[in-house]
Design a protein around this motif. Sequence first.
Motif: not given
Length: 414
Positions: A36, A133, A157, A160, A337, A39-40
Amino acid sequence: MGREDERTMNTATGSMAPGAPSRAARLNIALCFAVAVLEGFDIQAIGVAAPRLAAELGLAPERMAWVFFASNLALVGGASYGGWLADRIGRKPVFMAAVAAFGAFTLATAFAHDFWTLMAMRVGAGLGFGAALPNMMAVAADISRPDRRASTATAMFCGLPAGGGCVALLTQVLPPDSDWRLLFVIGGVAPVLLLPALFFFMTETGARRAGEKAPSVGVWRALFGDGRAPATLLVWTVFLPTTLILYLILYWLPTLVTAKGLDRAVAPQASLWFNFASVAGALILGRVTDRFGMRWPLTLAYVGLVAVLLLLAGASDLPVVLALSGAAGFCVLGANYAFNGVAASMYPPEMRGTGSGAAVAVGRVGSVIGPLLPGLMLSSGAGPNEIINLMAPAAFIAGAAVLALSFLPRGPTT
Protein backbone atom coordinates in the motif's frame (compact mmCIF):
# COMPACT_ATOMS: atom_id res chain seq x y z
CA MET A 1 1.86 -26.45 9.48
CA GLY A 2 2.48 -24.73 12.85
CA ARG A 3 -0.19 -23.87 15.36
CA GLU A 4 -0.02 -20.15 14.59
CA ASP A 5 -0.21 -20.70 10.83
CA GLU A 6 -3.12 -23.10 11.26
CA ARG A 7 -5.01 -20.50 13.25
CA THR A 8 -4.37 -17.97 10.47
CA MET A 9 -5.66 -20.41 7.87
CA ASN A 10 -8.84 -20.83 9.86
CA THR A 11 -9.53 -17.12 9.55
CA ALA A 12 -10.31 -17.63 5.87
CA THR A 13 -13.40 -19.48 7.00
CA GLY A 14 -14.04 -17.10 9.84
CA SER A 15 -13.03 -19.43 12.66
CA MET A 16 -10.18 -17.48 14.17
CA ALA A 17 -9.94 -18.01 17.89
CA PRO A 18 -10.11 -15.01 20.21
CA GLY A 19 -6.81 -13.38 21.07
CA ALA A 20 -4.02 -11.49 19.35
CA PRO A 21 -3.38 -12.03 15.63
CA SER A 22 -0.95 -14.84 14.82
CA ARG A 23 2.56 -14.23 13.54
CA ALA A 24 1.48 -15.18 10.01
CA ALA A 25 -1.46 -12.78 10.18
CA ARG A 26 0.77 -9.94 11.37
CA LEU A 27 3.21 -10.70 8.56
CA ASN A 28 0.41 -10.58 5.99
CA ILE A 29 -0.68 -7.21 7.38
CA ALA A 30 2.88 -5.88 7.21
CA LEU A 31 3.38 -7.06 3.61
CA CYS A 32 0.06 -5.59 2.48
CA PHE A 33 0.95 -2.36 4.26
CA ALA A 34 4.27 -2.24 2.39
CA VAL A 35 2.49 -2.73 -0.94
CA ALA A 36 0.00 0.00 0.00
CA VAL A 37 2.87 2.40 0.74
CA LEU A 38 4.29 1.77 -2.72
CA GLU A 39 0.89 2.18 -4.40
CA GLY A 40 0.33 5.43 -2.52
CA PHE A 41 3.78 6.63 -3.52
CA ASP A 42 3.09 6.05 -7.20
CA ILE A 43 -0.45 7.47 -7.19
CA GLN A 44 0.73 10.66 -5.51
CA ALA A 45 3.89 10.84 -7.64
CA ILE A 46 1.96 11.49 -10.84
CA GLY A 47 -0.01 14.27 -9.14
CA VAL A 48 3.07 15.94 -7.64
CA ALA A 49 5.09 15.52 -10.84
CA ALA A 50 2.23 16.71 -13.08
CA PRO A 51 3.14 20.45 -13.26
CA ARG A 52 6.76 19.81 -14.31
CA LEU A 53 5.99 16.70 -16.34
CA ALA A 54 3.29 18.52 -18.30
CA ALA A 55 5.58 21.49 -18.95
CA GLU A 56 8.46 19.31 -20.19
CA LEU A 57 6.29 17.12 -22.43
CA GLY A 58 4.18 20.06 -23.64
CA LEU A 59 0.89 18.69 -22.28
CA ALA A 60 -2.08 21.00 -21.69
CA PRO A 61 -4.26 20.43 -18.57
CA GLU A 62 -6.90 18.56 -20.57
CA ARG A 63 -4.26 16.13 -21.85
CA MET A 64 -3.05 15.44 -18.32
CA ALA A 65 -6.69 14.89 -17.37
CA TRP A 66 -6.92 12.20 -20.06
CA VAL A 67 -3.80 10.51 -18.70
CA PHE A 68 -5.42 10.38 -15.26
CA PHE A 69 -8.67 9.20 -16.85
CA ALA A 70 -7.05 6.30 -18.72
CA SER A 71 -5.04 5.20 -15.68
CA ASN A 72 -8.11 4.99 -13.50
CA LEU A 73 -10.21 3.36 -16.20
CA ALA A 74 -7.58 0.62 -16.30
CA LEU A 75 -7.80 0.39 -12.52
CA VAL A 76 -11.51 -0.42 -12.87
CA GLY A 77 -10.68 -3.32 -15.19
CA GLY A 78 -7.90 -4.57 -12.94
CA ALA A 79 -10.15 -4.52 -9.88
CA SER A 80 -12.99 -6.30 -11.65
CA TYR A 81 -10.85 -9.13 -12.93
CA GLY A 82 -8.29 -9.30 -10.12
CA GLY A 83 -10.79 -9.98 -7.33
CA TRP A 84 -12.73 -12.54 -9.37
CA LEU A 85 -9.55 -14.38 -10.39
CA ALA A 86 -8.20 -14.44 -6.83
CA ASP A 87 -11.33 -16.26 -5.61
CA ARG A 88 -10.52 -19.01 -8.12
CA ILE A 89 -6.73 -19.42 -8.16
CA GLY A 90 -5.75 -17.80 -4.86
CA ARG A 91 -5.05 -14.33 -3.57
CA LYS A 92 -1.25 -14.64 -3.37
CA PRO A 93 -0.39 -15.29 -7.06
CA VAL A 94 -2.79 -12.59 -8.27
CA PHE A 95 -1.47 -10.15 -5.67
CA MET A 96 2.14 -10.80 -6.68
CA ALA A 97 1.36 -10.39 -10.38
CA ALA A 98 -0.39 -7.09 -9.62
CA VAL A 99 2.60 -5.76 -7.66
CA ALA A 100 4.99 -6.79 -10.44
CA ALA A 101 2.81 -5.03 -13.03
CA PHE A 102 2.47 -1.71 -11.28
CA GLY A 103 6.16 -1.70 -10.37
CA ALA A 104 7.29 -2.33 -13.94
CA PHE A 105 4.97 0.24 -15.49
CA THR A 106 5.75 2.84 -12.83
CA LEU A 107 9.44 2.49 -13.64
CA ALA A 108 8.64 2.73 -17.35
CA THR A 109 6.81 6.02 -16.70
CA ALA A 110 10.22 7.60 -16.07
CA PHE A 111 11.04 6.97 -19.74
CA ALA A 112 7.85 8.44 -21.20
CA HIS A 113 8.66 11.02 -23.85
CA ASP A 114 5.25 12.08 -25.19
CA PHE A 115 1.52 11.92 -24.48
CA TRP A 116 0.94 8.43 -25.88
CA THR A 117 3.83 6.69 -24.13
CA LEU A 118 2.86 8.35 -20.85
CA MET A 119 -0.73 7.20 -21.37
CA ALA A 120 0.35 3.60 -22.07
CA MET A 121 2.57 3.40 -18.98
CA ARG A 122 -0.12 4.77 -16.69
CA VAL A 123 -2.70 2.32 -18.09
CA GLY A 124 -0.37 -0.58 -17.30
CA ALA A 125 0.22 0.71 -13.78
CA GLY A 126 -3.52 1.20 -13.31
CA LEU A 127 -4.22 -2.45 -14.16
CA GLY A 128 -1.76 -3.51 -11.48
CA PHE A 129 -3.18 -1.14 -8.88
CA GLY A 130 -6.69 -2.34 -9.59
CA ALA A 131 -5.88 -6.02 -9.20
CA ALA A 132 -4.03 -5.45 -5.90
CA LEU A 133 -6.67 -3.44 -4.03
CA PRO A 134 -9.55 -5.99 -3.79
CA ASN A 135 -7.08 -8.66 -2.72
CA MET A 136 -5.91 -6.45 0.14
CA MET A 137 -9.52 -5.92 1.21
CA ALA A 138 -10.23 -9.66 1.08
CA VAL A 139 -7.05 -10.57 2.98
CA ALA A 140 -7.96 -8.05 5.71
CA ALA A 141 -11.36 -9.69 6.15
CA ASP A 142 -9.90 -13.22 5.92
CA ILE A 143 -7.36 -12.80 8.71
CA SER A 144 -9.37 -10.64 11.13
CA ARG A 145 -11.81 -11.36 13.91
CA PRO A 146 -15.18 -9.72 13.17
CA ASP A 147 -14.57 -7.11 15.88
CA ARG A 148 -11.19 -6.12 14.41
CA ARG A 149 -11.89 -5.92 10.68
CA ALA A 150 -12.01 -2.14 10.37
CA SER A 151 -8.79 -1.78 12.37
CA THR A 152 -7.03 -4.45 10.29
CA ALA A 153 -8.12 -2.87 7.02
CA THR A 154 -7.00 0.60 8.13
CA ALA A 155 -3.66 -0.80 9.32
CA MET A 156 -3.10 -2.07 5.78
CA PHE A 157 -4.58 0.77 3.80
CA CYS A 158 -3.08 3.66 5.74
CA GLY A 159 0.06 2.70 3.85
CA LEU A 160 -1.49 4.45 0.84
CA PRO A 161 -1.48 7.96 2.35
CA ALA A 162 1.84 7.23 4.08
CA GLY A 163 3.35 6.52 0.67
CA GLY A 164 1.72 9.59 -0.79
CA GLY A 165 3.07 11.69 2.04
CA CYS A 166 6.55 10.36 1.37
CA VAL A 167 6.33 11.76 -2.16
CA ALA A 168 5.36 15.20 -0.90
CA LEU A 169 8.07 15.05 1.76
CA LEU A 170 10.67 13.98 -0.79
CA THR A 171 9.88 17.00 -2.95
CA GLN A 172 10.64 19.25 0.02
CA VAL A 173 14.01 17.54 0.64
CA LEU A 174 15.26 17.27 -2.94
CA PRO A 175 16.68 20.32 -4.74
CA PRO A 176 13.96 22.42 -6.42
CA ASP A 177 15.27 21.60 -9.91
CA SER A 178 15.28 17.80 -9.40
CA ASP A 179 14.11 15.69 -12.34
CA TRP A 180 10.51 14.51 -11.95
CA ARG A 181 11.59 11.10 -13.32
CA LEU A 182 13.35 10.28 -10.05
CA LEU A 183 9.98 9.79 -8.34
CA PHE A 184 8.99 7.08 -10.83
CA VAL A 185 12.36 5.33 -10.66
CA ILE A 186 11.99 5.01 -6.87
CA GLY A 187 8.32 4.05 -7.16
CA GLY A 188 9.07 1.41 -9.79
CA VAL A 189 12.15 -0.28 -8.37
CA ALA A 190 10.79 -0.68 -4.82
CA PRO A 191 7.83 -2.98 -5.74
CA VAL A 192 10.14 -5.27 -7.71
CA LEU A 193 12.44 -5.53 -4.68
CA LEU A 194 9.45 -6.46 -2.51
CA LEU A 195 8.40 -9.44 -4.66
CA PRO A 196 10.73 -11.99 -3.02
CA ALA A 197 9.33 -11.15 0.40
CA LEU A 198 5.79 -11.68 -0.90
CA PHE A 199 6.77 -15.01 -2.42
CA PHE A 200 8.48 -16.42 0.65
CA PHE A 201 6.53 -14.90 3.53
CA MET A 202 2.97 -14.10 2.43
CA THR A 203 0.41 -16.72 3.51
CA GLU A 204 -2.41 -17.73 1.15
CA THR A 205 -5.80 -16.97 2.73
CA GLY A 206 -8.13 -17.63 -0.20
CA ALA A 207 -9.97 -20.66 -1.46
CA ARG A 208 -6.87 -22.28 -2.95
CA ARG A 209 -4.92 -22.54 0.33
CA ALA A 210 -3.72 -26.06 1.18
CA GLY A 211 -4.72 -27.33 -2.29
CA GLU A 212 -8.46 -26.85 -1.86
CA LYS A 213 -10.68 -26.64 -4.91
CA ALA A 214 -12.09 -23.17 -5.43
CA PRO A 215 -15.88 -23.07 -5.12
CA SER A 216 -17.79 -22.14 -8.25
CA VAL A 217 -19.86 -19.07 -7.39
CA GLY A 218 -21.34 -16.85 -10.08
CA VAL A 219 -20.71 -13.12 -9.95
CA TRP A 220 -24.43 -12.32 -9.87
CA ARG A 221 -25.04 -14.66 -6.95
CA ALA A 222 -22.01 -13.37 -5.06
CA LEU A 223 -23.19 -9.76 -5.33
CA PHE A 224 -26.97 -10.03 -5.21
CA GLY A 225 -27.85 -13.53 -3.99
CA ASP A 226 -29.17 -14.43 -0.54
CA GLY A 227 -30.53 -10.94 0.09
CA ARG A 228 -27.24 -9.09 -0.52
CA ALA A 229 -28.60 -6.75 -3.22
CA PRO A 230 -29.42 -3.76 -0.94
CA ALA A 231 -26.07 -4.03 0.85
CA THR A 232 -24.14 -4.32 -2.42
CA LEU A 233 -25.87 -1.29 -3.94
CA LEU A 234 -25.27 0.82 -0.84
CA VAL A 235 -21.62 -0.26 -0.66
CA TRP A 236 -21.22 0.89 -4.24
CA THR A 237 -22.97 4.18 -3.42
CA VAL A 238 -20.41 4.81 -0.68
CA PHE A 239 -17.38 3.86 -2.75
CA LEU A 240 -18.15 5.82 -5.92
CA PRO A 241 -18.42 9.40 -4.54
CA THR A 242 -15.72 8.75 -1.95
CA THR A 243 -13.25 7.66 -4.60
CA LEU A 244 -14.22 10.58 -6.82
CA ILE A 245 -13.27 12.99 -4.03
CA LEU A 246 -10.15 11.07 -3.09
CA TYR A 247 -8.62 10.85 -6.55
CA LEU A 248 -9.54 14.40 -7.46
CA ILE A 249 -7.59 15.58 -4.42
CA LEU A 250 -4.69 13.15 -4.89
CA TYR A 251 -4.10 14.15 -8.49
CA TRP A 252 -5.05 17.81 -8.47
CA LEU A 253 -4.49 19.28 -4.99
CA PRO A 254 -1.05 20.81 -5.77
CA THR A 255 -2.40 22.24 -9.03
CA LEU A 256 -5.52 23.66 -7.32
CA VAL A 257 -3.40 25.22 -4.58
CA THR A 258 -1.22 26.85 -7.22
CA ALA A 259 -4.34 28.10 -9.04
CA LYS A 260 -5.37 29.85 -5.81
CA GLY A 261 -2.31 32.07 -6.30
CA LEU A 262 0.03 30.33 -3.87
CA ASP A 263 3.67 29.61 -4.76
CA ARG A 264 4.15 26.41 -6.81
CA ALA A 265 7.11 25.48 -4.60
CA VAL A 266 4.88 25.19 -1.50
CA ALA A 267 1.93 23.51 -3.23
CA PRO A 268 3.15 19.94 -2.46
CA GLN A 269 2.90 20.81 1.25
CA ALA A 270 -0.89 20.54 0.89
CA SER A 271 -0.46 16.93 -0.27
CA LEU A 272 1.89 16.29 2.64
CA TRP A 273 -0.70 17.47 5.16
CA PHE A 274 -3.51 15.62 3.37
CA ASN A 275 -1.67 12.29 3.36
CA PHE A 276 -0.16 12.26 6.82
CA ALA A 277 -3.31 13.53 8.55
CA SER A 278 -5.24 10.79 6.76
CA VAL A 279 -3.05 8.15 8.43
CA ALA A 280 -4.22 9.42 11.82
CA GLY A 281 -7.80 9.51 10.53
CA ALA A 282 -7.61 5.93 9.29
CA LEU A 283 -6.20 4.54 12.53
CA ILE A 284 -8.58 6.49 14.77
CA LEU A 285 -11.72 5.84 12.73
CA GLY A 286 -10.83 2.18 12.26
CA ARG A 287 -10.56 1.68 16.03
CA VAL A 288 -13.72 3.69 16.76
CA THR A 289 -15.67 1.82 14.06
CA ASP A 290 -14.69 -1.53 15.57
CA ARG A 291 -15.71 -0.29 19.00
CA PHE A 292 -19.02 1.39 18.20
CA GLY A 293 -20.01 0.14 14.74
CA MET A 294 -19.89 2.09 11.50
CA ARG A 295 -23.10 4.13 11.84
CA TRP A 296 -22.08 7.25 13.71
CA PRO A 297 -18.28 7.29 13.31
CA LEU A 298 -18.41 7.07 9.51
CA THR A 299 -21.54 9.19 9.08
CA LEU A 300 -20.01 11.98 11.17
CA ALA A 301 -16.74 11.68 9.22
CA TYR A 302 -18.61 12.41 5.99
CA VAL A 303 -20.53 15.30 7.59
CA GLY A 304 -17.17 16.72 8.67
CA LEU A 305 -15.83 16.27 5.14
CA VAL A 306 -18.69 18.33 3.69
CA ALA A 307 -17.88 21.19 6.07
CA VAL A 308 -14.14 21.01 5.41
CA LEU A 309 -14.57 21.09 1.64
CA LEU A 310 -16.81 24.14 1.79
CA LEU A 311 -14.26 25.92 3.99
CA LEU A 312 -11.35 24.87 1.76
CA ALA A 313 -13.06 26.33 -1.30
CA GLY A 314 -13.04 29.76 0.29
CA ALA A 315 -9.57 29.59 1.85
CA SER A 316 -6.64 31.52 0.39
CA ASP A 317 -4.02 31.80 3.17
CA LEU A 318 -1.38 29.05 3.12
CA PRO A 319 -1.70 28.00 6.81
CA VAL A 320 -5.48 27.70 6.47
CA VAL A 321 -5.22 25.77 3.20
CA LEU A 322 -2.72 23.35 4.76
CA ALA A 323 -4.83 22.79 7.88
CA LEU A 324 -7.98 22.19 5.86
CA SER A 325 -6.10 19.86 3.49
CA GLY A 326 -5.11 17.79 6.52
CA ALA A 327 -8.68 17.80 7.84
CA ALA A 328 -9.95 16.63 4.44
CA GLY A 329 -7.47 13.75 4.46
CA PHE A 330 -8.45 12.79 8.02
CA CYS A 331 -12.12 12.58 7.06
CA VAL A 332 -12.14 11.11 3.55
CA LEU A 333 -9.34 8.56 3.84
CA GLY A 334 -10.14 7.71 7.44
CA ALA A 335 -13.74 6.91 6.50
CA ASN A 336 -12.74 5.15 3.29
CA TYR A 337 -10.22 2.79 4.86
CA ALA A 338 -12.39 1.96 7.86
CA PHE A 339 -15.21 1.20 5.43
CA ASN A 340 -12.95 -1.14 3.42
CA GLY A 341 -12.96 -3.61 6.30
CA VAL A 342 -16.72 -3.34 6.72
CA ALA A 343 -17.45 -3.70 3.00
CA ALA A 344 -15.42 -6.89 2.50
CA SER A 345 -17.13 -8.56 5.46
CA MET A 346 -20.50 -8.15 3.75
CA TYR A 347 -19.63 -11.22 1.65
CA PRO A 348 -18.91 -14.85 2.61
CA PRO A 349 -15.21 -15.86 2.48
CA GLU A 350 -15.49 -17.69 -0.86
CA MET A 351 -17.00 -14.57 -2.46
CA ARG A 352 -14.91 -11.82 -0.85
CA GLY A 353 -12.59 -11.32 -3.79
CA THR A 354 -15.52 -10.96 -6.17
CA GLY A 355 -17.47 -8.68 -3.83
CA SER A 356 -14.46 -6.53 -3.00
CA GLY A 357 -13.40 -6.36 -6.66
CA ALA A 358 -16.85 -5.21 -7.75
CA ALA A 359 -16.91 -2.55 -5.01
CA VAL A 360 -13.46 -1.29 -5.98
CA ALA A 361 -14.39 -1.31 -9.68
CA VAL A 362 -17.58 0.69 -9.14
CA GLY A 363 -15.74 3.04 -6.83
CA ARG A 364 -13.07 3.57 -9.43
CA VAL A 365 -15.68 5.00 -11.77
CA GLY A 366 -15.37 7.92 -9.36
CA SER A 367 -11.60 7.78 -9.71
CA VAL A 368 -12.07 8.08 -13.48
CA ILE A 369 -14.42 11.07 -13.25
CA GLY A 370 -12.54 12.80 -10.42
CA PRO A 371 -9.20 13.36 -12.18
CA LEU A 372 -10.86 14.14 -15.54
CA LEU A 373 -13.26 16.79 -14.26
CA PRO A 374 -10.77 19.44 -13.00
CA GLY A 375 -8.73 19.40 -16.20
CA LEU A 376 -11.83 20.01 -18.31
CA MET A 377 -13.15 22.68 -15.92
CA LEU A 378 -9.82 24.53 -15.69
CA SER A 379 -9.53 24.50 -19.49
CA SER A 380 -12.99 26.06 -19.76
CA GLY A 381 -12.10 28.87 -17.36
CA ALA A 382 -13.41 27.54 -14.04
CA GLY A 383 -11.52 28.42 -10.86
CA PRO A 384 -10.20 26.09 -8.14
CA ASN A 385 -12.91 27.10 -5.68
CA GLU A 386 -15.65 25.98 -8.06
CA ILE A 387 -14.00 22.59 -8.43
CA ILE A 388 -13.64 22.08 -4.68
CA ASN A 389 -17.27 23.10 -4.08
CA LEU A 390 -18.45 20.33 -6.41
CA MET A 391 -17.05 17.69 -4.04
CA ALA A 392 -19.31 18.57 -1.10
CA PRO A 393 -22.51 16.99 -2.55
CA ALA A 394 -20.57 13.82 -3.31
CA ALA A 395 -19.47 13.61 0.33
CA PHE A 396 -23.08 14.07 1.45
CA ILE A 397 -24.27 11.18 -0.77
CA ALA A 398 -21.58 8.85 0.60
CA GLY A 399 -22.47 9.74 4.18
CA ALA A 400 -26.18 9.12 3.55
CA ALA A 401 -25.39 5.69 2.04
CA VAL A 402 -23.24 4.71 5.04
CA LEU A 403 -26.07 5.68 7.38
CA ALA A 404 -28.61 3.65 5.38
CA LEU A 405 -26.28 0.63 5.19
CA SER A 406 -25.85 0.60 8.95
CA PHE A 407 -29.57 -0.13 9.39
CA LEU A 408 -29.56 -3.21 7.15
CA PRO A 409 -29.60 -6.60 8.89
CA ARG A 410 -26.32 -8.45 8.51
CA GLY A 411 -26.33 -12.07 7.41
CA PRO A 412 -23.64 -14.63 8.33
CA THR A 413 -20.46 -13.74 6.42
CA THR A 414 -17.71 -15.24 8.53
